[in-house]
Design a protein around this motif. Sequence first.
Motif, PDB file in Angstrom:
ATOM      1  N   VAL A  51       0.951  -1.151  -0.007  1.00  0.00           N
ATOM      2  CA  VAL A  51       0.043  -0.091  -0.025  1.00  0.00           C
ATOM      3  C   VAL A  51       0.959   1.243  -0.260  1.00  0.00           C
ATOM      4  O   VAL A  51       2.047   1.239   0.236  1.00  0.00           O
ATOM      5  CB  VAL A  51      -1.022   0.085   1.223  1.00  0.00           C
ATOM      6  N   VAL A  52       0.126   2.475  -0.179  1.00  0.00           N
ATOM      7  CA  VAL A  52       0.874   3.637  -0.156  1.00  0.00           C
ATOM      8  C   VAL A  52       0.386   4.453   0.939  1.00  0.00           C
ATOM      9  O   VAL A  52      -0.956   4.121   1.235  1.00  0.00           O
ATOM     10  CB  VAL A  52       0.780   4.644  -1.560  1.00  0.00           C
ATOM     11  N   PRO A  53       1.067   5.355   1.656  1.00  0.00           N
ATOM     12  CA  PRO A  53       2.383   5.682   1.180  1.00  0.00           C
ATOM     13  C   PRO A  53       3.796   4.740   1.770  1.00  0.00           C
ATOM     14  O   PRO A  53       3.303   4.275   2.934  1.00  0.00           O
ATOM     15  CB  PRO A  53       2.394   6.966   1.839  1.00  0.00           C
ATOM     16  N   THR A  63       6.872   3.307   6.729  1.00  0.00           N
ATOM     17  CA  THR A  63       5.275   3.064   6.249  1.00  0.00           C
ATOM     18  C   THR A  63       4.425   3.534   7.122  1.00  0.00           C
ATOM     19  O   THR A  63       4.595   3.880   8.476  1.00  0.00           O
ATOM     20  CB  THR A  63       5.071   1.589   5.825  1.00  0.00           C
ATOM     21  N   GLU A  64       3.036   3.200   6.718  1.00  0.00           N
ATOM     22  CA  GLU A  64       2.094   3.909   7.690  1.00  0.00           C
ATOM     23  C   GLU A  64       1.870   5.555   7.784  1.00  0.00           C
ATOM     24  O   GLU A  64       2.728   6.331   8.350  1.00  0.00           O
ATOM     25  CB  GLU A  64       1.944   3.389   9.058  1.00  0.00           C
ATOM     26  N   ALA A  69       3.492  10.899   8.945  1.00  0.00           N
ATOM     27  CA  ALA A  69       3.452  12.242   9.472  1.00  0.00           C
ATOM     28  C   ALA A  69       3.804  12.753  10.542  1.00  0.00           C
ATOM     29  O   ALA A  69       4.370  13.664  11.010  1.00  0.00           O
ATOM     30  CB  ALA A  69       1.713  12.302   9.285  1.00  0.00           C
ATOM     31  N   ALA A  70       3.844  11.810  11.810  1.00  0.00           N
ATOM     32  CA  ALA A  70       4.194  12.202  13.018  1.00  0.00           C
ATOM     33  C   ALA A  70       5.910  12.178  13.034  1.00  0.00           C
ATOM     34  O   ALA A  70       6.264  13.215  13.639  1.00  0.00           O
ATOM     35  CB  ALA A  70       3.902  10.974  13.907  1.00  0.00           C
ATOM     36  N   LEU A  71       6.404  11.316  12.234  1.00  0.00           N
ATOM     37  CA  LEU A  71       7.805  11.377  12.050  1.00  0.00           C
ATOM     38  C   LEU A  71       8.378  12.545  11.315  1.00  0.00           C
ATOM     39  O   LEU A  71       9.330  13.202  11.776  1.00  0.00           O
ATOM     40  CB  LEU A  71       8.234  10.267  11.182  1.00  0.00           C
ATOM     41  N   ALA A 101      -5.923   6.824  12.647  1.00  0.00           N
ATOM     42  CA  ALA A 101      -5.334   5.987  12.278  1.00  0.00           C
ATOM     43  C   ALA A 101      -5.625   4.342  12.319  1.00  0.00           C
ATOM     44  O   ALA A 101      -5.935   3.622  11.312  1.00  0.00           O
ATOM     45  CB  ALA A 101      -3.766   5.852  12.349  1.00  0.00           C
ATOM     46  N   ASN A 102      -6.367   4.282  13.689  1.00  0.00           N
ATOM     47  CA  ASN A 102      -6.633   3.095  14.058  1.00  0.00           C
ATOM     48  C   ASN A 102      -8.176   2.874  14.088  1.00  0.00           C
ATOM     49  O   ASN A 102      -8.815   1.906  14.019  1.00  0.00           O
ATOM     50  CB  ASN A 102      -6.086   2.997  15.454  1.00  0.00           C
TER      51      ASN A 102
END
Length: 211
Positions: A51-53, A63-64, A69-71, A101-102
């Motif tokens: 999957v992306v991204p 991934t994820e 985004a948080a990174l 996300a979850n």
Amino acid sequence: MYTLYGSPSTAGTAIHWLLLELGVPFEIAMLDFEAGEQKASAYLSINPEGVVPTLIVDGVAVTEMAAIAALLAERHPDAGFAPAVGSPERAAYLSWSFWLANGLQPAFRAWFYPQEAAGAQNSEAVQASARARIEAGLARLDAHLADRDVIVGDRFSTVDLLATILCRWSRNMPRPATDWPNLKRYVDRMRARDALREVHRREGLTDWING
Ligand SMILES: N[C@@H](CCC(=O)N[C@@H](CS)C(=O)NCC(=O)O)C(=O)O
């Protein structure tokens, strides 16, 4: 220099948007979903889910969408896209990030890929349940935004970026996010952001951005 693996109008768009918000150098590899490039062995070796991204950071595949985004917010603290560790808003930032996300994002996955959960013969039931979960999630966001401009604290964060992208995914659903009045005002504020407009231009997306 970052390398983003994405595809137009997907979760990759969120990271593409964030890279533009940050104004950092990046290159982008757009995968052709029609040709199944996201499931080719070369890509599976960097993103086993196909999957992306995926974002390549210092040679490492990350991934994820929410994690990336948080990174990125953490790697570019001057942008202020995440409350600092130990700040009063940090808990809300983590809770909303993980919930999006979850909690909410998987319901969209079920809506767009309804055959995954229980086979194509049960797609209708899966979509009905996904729709109910999405609408409950949007109602929760709408209530939260009744007297706020952004989701966490008083400044734009990656939580807004994730929430906005998920709101966009509802645009062709029976009840899109813009049906809720607070969410409509919120999405309109986000749609005025230059980087979100630019990512639409770069990915060739013409619907939704102008309301
Ligand atoms: N949990 C993943 C989900 C990403 C996801 O579902 N991406 C979709 C596009 S929005 C995808 O790549 N679909 C292609 C496929 O499943 O074959 C994330 O947040 O990065």
